[in-house]
Motif scaffolding. Structure first.
Motif, PDB file in Angstrom:
ATOM      1  N   TYR A  81      -3.281   6.719  -5.400  1.00 61.84           N
ATOM      2  CA  TYR A  81      -4.082   6.677  -4.180  1.00 61.84           C
ATOM      3  C   TYR A  81      -5.322   5.805  -4.330  1.00 61.84           C
ATOM      4  O   TYR A  81      -5.653   5.009  -3.436  1.00 61.84           O
TER       5      TYR A  81
ATOM      6  N   LEU B 233       0.832  -1.205   0.000  1.00 63.13           N
ATOM      7  CA  LEU B 233       0.000   0.000   0.000  1.00 63.13           C
ATOM      8  C   LEU B 233       0.869   1.259   0.000  1.00 63.13           C
ATOM      9  O   LEU B 233       0.553   2.246  -0.673  1.00 63.13           O
TER      10      LEU B 233
ATOM     11  N   PHE C 267      -6.970  -2.207  -0.635  1.00 65.18           N
ATOM     12  CA  PHE C 267      -7.363  -2.363   0.763  1.00 65.18           C
ATOM     13  C   PHE C 267      -8.778  -2.930   0.886  1.00 65.18           C
ATOM     14  O   PHE C 267      -9.022  -3.874   1.647  1.00 65.18           O
TER      15      PHE C 267
ATOM     16  N   LEU D 255      -3.177   4.692   4.557  1.00 65.60           N
ATOM     17  CA  LEU D 255      -4.336   5.135   3.782  1.00 65.60           C
ATOM     18  C   LEU D 255      -4.694   6.579   4.091  1.00 65.60           C
ATOM     19  O   LEU D 255      -5.175   7.317   3.219  1.00 65.60           O
TER      20      LEU D 255
ATOM     21  N   PHE E 233      -6.579   2.314  -2.195  1.00 64.43           N
ATOM     22  CA  PHE E 233      -7.883   2.078  -1.563  1.00 64.43           C
ATOM     23  C   PHE E 233      -8.566   0.845  -2.146  1.00 64.43           C
ATOM     24  O   PHE E 233      -9.216   0.083  -1.427  1.00 64.43           O
TER      25      PHE E 233
ATOM     26  N   THR F 144      -1.698   0.197   8.714  1.00 64.82           N
ATOM     27  CA  THR F 144      -2.447   0.139   7.449  1.00 64.82           C
ATOM     28  C   THR F 144      -3.297   1.388   7.272  1.00 64.82           C
ATOM     29  O   THR F 144      -3.281   2.050   6.222  1.00 64.82           O
ATOM     30  N   TYR F 145      -4.040   1.731   8.313  1.00 67.98           N
ATOM     31  CA  TYR F 145      -4.899   2.914   8.237  1.00 67.98           C
ATOM     32  C   TYR F 145      -4.074   4.202   8.162  1.00 67.98           C
ATOM     33  O   TYR F 145      -4.492   5.171   7.507  1.00 67.98           O
TER      34      TYR F 145
END
Length: 859
Positions: free
Chosen positions: A455, A446, A462, A525, A459, A521-522
């Motif tokens: 980007y 990612l 994910f 993002l 997403f 991970t978040y």
């Protein structure tokens, strides 16, 4: 069985004169309670036991049996049968009384033991242990041991298991490890092996958990392999970061042997690494060398591994190992590569790698997955992704299978370079090779998309992983694989859907793997949200829904998004919200807030955040300092200059090496404002081309900072020694600007201004000093209209006594010279007296200049 009375009556007992019954044998035994299940059996023998009690003293006092051997054996059998029944009823005191009487009467313990019913005795032992009467049992067993009975033989499998379970129960309820160790010592004294009763690892972990090295040492001393157990104890203390306790155990280990135990030394060095004290490991190594003992390869490897973060020391130990004649093994080279990786020394790592490849070609080494993975990690950190892929090819050619760490490093190498497609291709190769990715690997993929500014793709990946699991993501790759399989199957005459090995491989390749996102991970993002703070806030809320807690990085990213939108107030509110949520901001958080303030010209707020950091004892880093130093494109006041110079000096004290070029030119522009008219544009000045003899920029800034310190306006002096011509000009102008601003606030000049242009050894002068003197004189007289007088010369022996000459003490000058890396020559006893070239600017001309309307300080 005959009655005991009849046996004793039929035998002739000879008593010694004045014999008295033993108190132990006359103590009533009917105080012990019988179990309900054995009451009927107990009645059967009650008469015999009462008769036995009345005559036990006589038997105990008997010197010999005056009966035939066959009669004696028969009598022993009767007593053994009675003792067995008493033991089964739990009356071990009576058993001990009978055994004592038999032994005193001349019978051998082994003979009596052979006649006992061990099944009955073991049943009684189990009953006592179930009732929790271990102490009473130990007391009886100790008495039997003193009589010469091998008490271990009284335990069958059931009784021994009961004893083991009782020890385990006491271990589980134990608070102080000394209690369980004392029990093990007692049972070992009775002939039991402690390791058979409790696992040694359990007892050691209890001692470590309770921080009781003494109990751990006592326990280890129960075993013949004491040295090995002591090393295990040291390792366990090391895992708990308790170096003090581990060193106490190490000292005991040293005293227990006459010569150094290399295994113990290696272990304590490893423990130093676990506790993060590499310096202690070095002192232990030196102690080993002081014993005139040559360490082995394992000691050297452990020492290098613990000190891997210090490449120079690691290389020194490696060379020392060669001098001792110890041949390096693969672990040695792997540790050297690890040290190069930590120090980011790519060229050295490549040299070591080539050396290991040569040794592999000669058959001296066989490189493993750690060697290749470490080398790939070195190249990945250096963003040398092409060479990292070449190492992977070497690895496959050597028949070494990449592991998860290898694939992680390869994907990271391409991700750091922003090569999303290459990263995804490696990710799919990893899946095809049967290596399951972890969350960190997915996060790096990612990150590769974010670095490549893809980007939306990040997403999509994910959401796909979260809903459907991990599976191949490249259509081209799947189509290419399918075509290859189809061609191979058609050539061999099989259907593409047959259960061929290749098809099985692809089926595994397309198998979905579970995916569990993490906080990292978040965070990745959130970076992909750009300036969309609503989307970033939604991700943070989703993170909480997943049971994850936002960390400092999460809050910092959200703060950076607010700052990028120009919402400085919102960014600062996030900082306050972190405090309210109980999350202590770190240096990254504060630096992000400072950056937002600087970018949108809230400079005073930025400097207040720096002060807040110091109140919370958070040390600024290089980025923090650099952000603040670049906060201004120009300086408008003395206070602003003093602020930035204070940050600059703090930065240097913290060990950072700033680039002085940008700050120097800002200071130069501010200083030149002294001689510019109002009609001139700010920043338009023509500095002297002095690149040929320019000195260290840090010395210039130190001089400016020293002369602009608060309070220096009352005692006016300028020391230009060690500066180039342009630097001397800047320092003089800086002091004059400070005088001008202080005068505008009501601070009057009370003295003449002294300027030391140079200090020359002996009576001569130098070209540089005369050039500075001429330059400063021209600047003051022609450009500023000040009156300048030559004060002649004065020897350095009178400097410190002339308060009119110097406002900076010799100690402060030493400190400035020390910080600027210049040779320290003050107060040298062998130094020749120096001649100081001085200029004097009169107080009257300064007043006239300050009152002149045509001269102004640039805003």
């Amino acid at each position: 069985m005959r009655d005991a009375i009849a046996i004793l009556a039929s035998s002739s007992i000879t008593l010694p004169p004045n014999s008295t019954p033993s108190p132990a044998t006359t103590t009533p035994s009917n105080q012990q309670s019988l179990s309900p299940a054995s009451k009927s059996k107990s009645k059967k023998f009650s008469g015999r036991k009462q008769s036995l009690k009345s005559t036990a003293a006589l038997l105990h006092s008997t010197v010999r049996w005056n009966t035939s051997p066959s009669r004696q054996v028969h009598r022993l059998k009767d007593y053994a049968e009675l003792a067995s029944d008493l033991a089964e009823d739990g009356r071990f005191s009576d058993l001990l009384m009978i055994a004592e009487s038999v032994v005193v009467s001349g019978a051998k313990p082994s003979q009596f033991l052979a006649m006992l019913n061990l099944k009955s005795v073991s049943a009684g032992i189990s009953r006592m242990l179930e009732d929790g009467k271990l102490e009473r049992l130990i007391e009886v067993l100790s008495g039997l041991l003193k009589l010469g009975f091998p008490v271990v033989k009284l335990f069958d499998g059931v009784a021994f298991e009961s004893l083991r379970q009782e020890c385990l129960r006491r271990f589980q309820n134990c608070v102080q490890p000394e209690e369980i160790v004392s029990l093990m010592e007692t049972l070992q004294g009775l002939g039991f092996s402690p390791n058979q009763l409790l696992a040694s690892s359990q007892v050691i972990k209890l001692c470590v958990k309770r921080r009781s090295p003494g109990a751990a040492i006592r326990y280890a001393q129960l075993f013949p392999q004491m040295e090995t157990l002591l090393c295990t104890v040291m390792i366990e203390f090391g895992k708990k970061r308790d170096l003090v306790s581990a060193l106490n155990v190490f000292e005991v280990s040293k005293r227990s042997q006459g010569s150094p135990n290399t295994y113990a030394y290696r272990t304590i060095i490893d423990v130093c690494g676990l506790c993060g004290d590499s310096m202690k490991s070095r002192s232990i190594y030196e102690e080993l060398l002081s014993c005139k003992f040559t360490p082995n390869i394992y000691v050297f490897n452990s020492l290098m591994n613990v000190n891997a973060n210090d490449l120079s020391f690691t290389l020194r130990i490696y060379k020392q190992m060669q001098r001792f004649g110890v041949t390096a093994d693969l672990a040695s080279y792997n540790i050297l590569l690890k040290s190069c990786c930590l120090a980011a020394k790519v060229e050295l790592a490549l040299d070591i790698y080539r050396q290991t490849k040569y040794l592999e070609s000669t058959g001296d080494l066989k490189l493993d997955v750690f060697t290749y993975s470490t080398m790939i990690k070195v190249l990945a950190d250096a963003r040398m992704w092409k060479m990292a892929l070449e190492i992977k090819e070497d690895m496959l050619s050597a028949g070494v299978t990449p592991n998860a760490i290898t694939w992680l490093s390869l994907i990271s190498a391409c991700a750091n370079a922003g090569l999303a497609e290459q990263s995804i291709r490696l990710f799919e190769e990893m899946l095809q090779a049967g290596c399951e990715p972890n969350s960190q690997c997915c996060n790096i993929l990612l990150h590769a998309c974010v670095e490549a500014r893809q980007y939306d793709r990040a997403f999509r990946l994910f959401r796909s992983w979260k809903e459907n699991g991990i599976q191949p993501v490249s259509t081209d790759f799947k189509l290419k694989t399918h075509n290859i399989i189809s061609a191979d199957c058609s050539r061999d005459g099989f259907s593409a859907l047959s259960d061929s090995p290749v098809t099985s491989e692809v089926q595994y390749h397309t198998k979905r793997l579970s995916f569990a996102p993490t906080t990292a991970t978040y965070n990745i993002l959130m970076k992909a949200c750009g300036t969309n703070y609503r989307r970033a806030k939604a991700l943070m809320d989703e993170m909480k829904t997943e049971g994850l807690s936002p960390n400092r990085i999460s809050w910092s990213i959200l703060m950076d998004i607010y700052g990028g939108l120009g919402n400085v107030k919102g960014a600062l509110q996030i900082l306050r919200s972190m405090h309210q949520a109980g999350i202590q901001p770190d240096v990254v958080t504060y630096t992000t807030a400072i950056k937002a303030c600087v970018e949108h010209k809230h400079l005073e707020v930025a400097f207040s955040l720096l002060s807040e950091m110091r109140r919370y004892q958070i040390k600024p880093n290089m980025v923090t300092y650099d952000t603040l130093l670049r906060a201004r494109s120009q300086y408008g006041s003395l206070h602003q200059v003093q602020q930035c110079l204070a940050i600059y000096r703090d930065m240097r004290k913290a060990g950072y090496k700033p680039n002085d070029y940008y700050l120097k030119h800002l200071i130069e522009e501010w200083c030149e404002g002294v001689i510019q008219n109002r009609t001139q544009n700010k920043g338009q000045f023509t500095p002297i081309d002095d690149t040929a003899d320019s000195g260290p920029q840090s010395l210039l800034l130190d001089k400016v900072a020293e002369h602009l310190k608060v309070g220096n306006v009352e005692s006016l002096s300028i020391d230009l020694r060690g500066l180039s011509r342009i630097e001397a000009r800047i320092v003089v102008l800086a002091v004059l600007r400070m005088i001008k601003e202080k005068y505008s606030t009501g601070n009057m000049v009370e003295d003449d201004l002294w300027i030391i242009t140079e200090g020359i050894s002996g009576a001569g002068t130098s070209k540089n000093s005369s050039g500075i003197t001429e330059l400063i004189t021209k600047l003051l007289e022609n450009d500023l209209g000040l009156e300048v007088l030559s004060a002649g010369s004065r020897e350095s022996s009178n400097i410190e006594s002339d308060s009119e000459l110097l406002s900076v003490s010799s100690t402060e000058i030493k400190e400035v010279l020390k910080q600027s890396d210049l040779p320290l020559k003050l107060d040298s006893p062998s130094r020749r007296p120096a001649v100081l070239l001085r200029l004097k600017v009169t107080k009257a001309s300064l007043h006239s200049w300050l009152q002149r309307k045509g001269v102004s300080v640039s805003e």
